[in-house]
Design a protein around this motif. Structure first.
Motif, PDB file in Angstrom:
ATOM      1  N   LEU A   1       0.785  -1.168  -0.085  1.00  0.00           N
ATOM      2  CA  LEU A   1       0.039   0.093  -0.249  1.00  0.00           C
ATOM      3  C   LEU A   1       0.938   1.306   0.046  1.00  0.00           C
ATOM      4  N   LEU A   2       2.124   1.393   0.869  1.00  0.00           N
ATOM      5  CA  LEU A   2       2.807   2.460   0.869  1.00  0.00           C
ATOM      6  C   LEU A   2       3.572   2.561  -0.396  1.00  0.00           C
ATOM      7  N   GLU A   3       3.778   1.429  -1.135  1.00  0.00           N
ATOM      8  CA  GLU A   3       4.339   1.614  -2.379  1.00  0.00           C
ATOM      9  C   GLU A   3       3.672   2.138  -3.497  1.00  0.00           C
ATOM     10  N   ASN A   4       2.185   1.853  -3.471  1.00  0.00           N
ATOM     11  CA  ASN A   4       1.407   2.280  -4.754  1.00  0.00           C
ATOM     12  C   ASN A   4       0.514   3.371  -4.399  1.00  0.00           C
ATOM     13  N   GLU A   5       0.276   3.731  -3.101  1.00  0.00           N
ATOM     14  CA  GLU A   5      -0.586   4.686  -2.869  1.00  0.00           C
ATOM     15  C   GLU A   5      -0.233   5.727  -1.794  1.00  0.00           C
ATOM     16  N   PHE A   6      -0.581   6.983  -1.970  1.00  0.00           N
ATOM     17  CA  PHE A   6      -0.254   7.953  -0.680  1.00  0.00           C
ATOM     18  C   PHE A   6      -1.174   7.891   0.431  1.00  0.00           C
ATOM     19  N   PHE A   7      -0.375   8.264   1.559  1.00  0.00           N
ATOM     20  CA  PHE A   7      -0.984   8.210   2.790  1.00  0.00           C
ATOM     21  C   PHE A   7      -0.373   9.666   3.476  1.00  0.00           C
ATOM     22  N   ASP A   8      -1.330  10.451   4.136  1.00  0.00           N
ATOM     23  CA  ASP A   8      -0.734  11.501   4.599  1.00  0.00           C
ATOM     24  C   ASP A   8      -0.268  11.048   6.140  1.00  0.00           C
ATOM     25  N   LEU A   9      -0.491   9.800   6.531  1.00  0.00           N
ATOM     26  CA  LEU A   9      -0.252   9.433   8.094  1.00  0.00           C
ATOM     27  C   LEU A   9      -0.082   7.993   8.021  1.00  0.00           C
ATOM     28  N   LEU A  10       0.964   7.342   8.632  1.00  0.00           N
ATOM     29  CA  LEU A  10       1.054   5.774   8.943  1.00  0.00           C
ATOM     30  C   LEU A  10       0.904   5.807  10.389  1.00  0.00           C
ATOM     31  N   LEU A  11      -0.321   5.263  10.867  1.00  0.00           N
ATOM     32  CA  LEU A  11      -0.568   5.129  12.445  1.00  0.00           C
ATOM     33  C   LEU A  11      -0.272   3.579  12.527  1.00  0.00           C
TER      34      LEU A  11
ATOM     35  N   PRO B   1       8.503   9.491   1.820  1.00  0.00           N
ATOM     36  CA  PRO B   1       8.970  10.391   2.741  1.00  0.00           C
ATOM     37  C   PRO B   1       8.364  11.522   3.163  1.00  0.00           C
ATOM     38  N   ARG B   2       7.168  11.665   2.446  1.00  0.00           N
ATOM     39  CA  ARG B   2       6.088  12.855   2.802  1.00  0.00           C
ATOM     40  C   ARG B   2       5.075  12.348   3.829  1.00  0.00           C
ATOM     41  N   THR B   3       4.853  10.980   4.138  1.00  0.00           N
ATOM     42  CA  THR B   3       4.083  10.262   4.867  1.00  0.00           C
ATOM     43  C   THR B   3       4.355  10.444   6.298  1.00  0.00           C
ATOM     44  N   LYS B   4       3.610  11.206   7.278  1.00  0.00           N
ATOM     45  CA  LYS B   4       4.301  11.238   8.680  1.00  0.00           C
ATOM     46  C   LYS B   4       3.797  10.029   9.237  1.00  0.00           C
ATOM     47  N   VAL B   5       4.401   9.696  10.508  1.00  0.00           N
ATOM     48  CA  VAL B   5       4.512   8.565  11.304  1.00  0.00           C
ATOM     49  C   VAL B   5       4.006   8.785  12.677  1.00  0.00           C
ATOM     50  N   MET B   6       3.054   8.136  13.232  1.00  0.00           N
ATOM     51  CA  MET B   6       2.742   8.193  14.351  1.00  0.00           C
ATOM     52  C   MET B   6       2.517   6.665  14.935  1.00  0.00           C
ATOM     53  N   PHE B   7       3.140   6.434  16.316  1.00  0.00           N
ATOM     54  CA  PHE B   7       2.991   5.126  16.695  1.00  0.00           C
ATOM     55  C   PHE B   7       2.139   5.067  17.876  1.00  0.00           C
TER      56      PHE B   7
ATOM     57  N   PRO C   1      13.175   8.914  15.149  1.00  0.00           N
ATOM     58  CA  PRO C   1      12.875  10.276  15.874  1.00  0.00           C
ATOM     59  C   PRO C   1      11.894  10.971  15.585  1.00  0.00           C
ATOM     60  N   HIS C   2      11.449  11.191  14.277  1.00  0.00           N
ATOM     61  CA  HIS C   2      10.343  12.205  13.850  1.00  0.00           C
ATOM     62  C   HIS C   2       9.033  11.583  13.927  1.00  0.00           C
ATOM     63  N   ALA C   3       8.813  10.341  14.445  1.00  0.00           N
ATOM     64  CA  ALA C   3       7.726   9.721  14.990  1.00  0.00           C
ATOM     65  C   ALA C   3       6.986  10.420  16.090  1.00  0.00           C
ATOM     66  N   ASN C   4       5.725  10.615  16.406  1.00  0.00           N
ATOM     67  CA  ASN C   4       4.947  10.818  17.204  1.00  0.00           C
ATOM     68  C   ASN C   4       4.757   9.392  18.013  1.00  0.00           C
ATOM     69  N   ILE C   5       4.503   9.336  19.385  1.00  0.00           N
ATOM     70  CA  ILE C   5       3.990   7.992  20.034  1.00  0.00           C
ATOM     71  C   ILE C   5       3.065   8.566  21.146  1.00  0.00           C
ATOM     72  N   LEU C   6       1.887   7.663  20.993  1.00  0.00           N
ATOM     73  CA  LEU C   6       1.017   7.767  21.881  1.00  0.00           C
ATOM     74  C   LEU C   6       0.688   6.320  22.677  1.00  0.00           C
ATOM     75  N   SER C   7       0.845   6.265  23.792  1.00  0.00           N
ATOM     76  CA  SER C   7       0.905   4.959  24.826  1.00  0.00           C
ATOM     77  C   SER C   7      -0.431   5.040  25.100  1.00  0.00           C
TER      78      SER C   7
ATOM     79  N   ALA D   1       1.750  19.132   9.038  1.00  0.00           N
ATOM     80  CA  ALA D   1       2.231  18.596   7.855  1.00  0.00           C
ATOM     81  C   ALA D   1       1.568  19.471   6.670  1.00  0.00           C
ATOM     82  N   ALA D   2       0.202  19.710   7.038  1.00  0.00           N
ATOM     83  CA  ALA D   2      -0.392  20.637   5.543  1.00  0.00           C
ATOM     84  C   ALA D   2       0.426  21.938   5.498  1.00  0.00           C
ATOM     85  N   LEU D   3       0.348  22.519   6.806  1.00  0.00           N
ATOM     86  CA  LEU D   3       1.016  23.908   6.665  1.00  0.00           C
ATOM     87  C   LEU D   3       2.476  23.971   6.321  1.00  0.00           C
ATOM     88  N   MET D   4       3.215  23.026   6.359  1.00  0.00           N
ATOM     89  CA  MET D   4       4.667  22.596   6.043  1.00  0.00           C
ATOM     90  C   MET D   4       4.557  22.661   4.486  1.00  0.00           C
TER      91      MET D   4
END
Length: 124
Positions: free
Chosen positions: A40-50, A72-78, A94-100, A119-122
């Motif tokens: 999916l990451l190879e063939n489609e664009f996602f704004d966020l990988l959660l 590389p434009r896809t943001k990551v959150m764990f 290190p650029h990923a956000n983490i929610l416990s 991300a949209a502002l950037m």
């Protein structure tokens, strides 16, 4: 509509998270392991990988590292329930956000909204 790729191996948690995010106005594609997310990451664009961090076959950190290579434009959150794993994630992605876990769905949608807004502002 912003798109989220949700990788969560817990069969109870995954639809619960997906529904909450869809109610928040996001398009969500959900998979139960990291290896399912790869094509999916190879063939489609996602704004966020959660992604959960602890998953079979390919953990969330490996998935995030792969995501940074192919999208590389896809943001990551764990999301994770393991404190030690959170520390590893902070070091290796290190650029990923983490929610416990446990967390309230309001916290999830708020954090996702903040990440995607920044991300949209950037991009402007």
């Amino acid at each position: 509509m912003q798109r989220i790729l949700l990788a969560e191996d817990d069969n109870i948690m995954r639809p619960y998270l997906q529904q909450a995010l869809e109610r928040g106005g996001y398009e969500v594609v959900a998979v139960d392991k990291g290896t399912e997310a790869v094509p999916l990451l190879e063939n489609e664009f996602f704004d966020l990988l959660l992604s959960d961090i602890v998953m079979p076959e390919m953990d969330g950190i490996e998935l995030a590292q792969y995501c940074s290579e192919v999208s590389p434009r896809t943001k990551v959150m764990f999301i994770t329930g393991f404190a030690a794993v959170s520390l590893r994630a902070s070091r290796e992605a290190p650029h990923a956000n983490i929610l416990s876990k446990p967390f309230h769905l309001k916290d999830l949608t708020s954090q996702v909204g903040k990440i995607l807004h920044e991300a949209a502002l950037m991009r402007v």
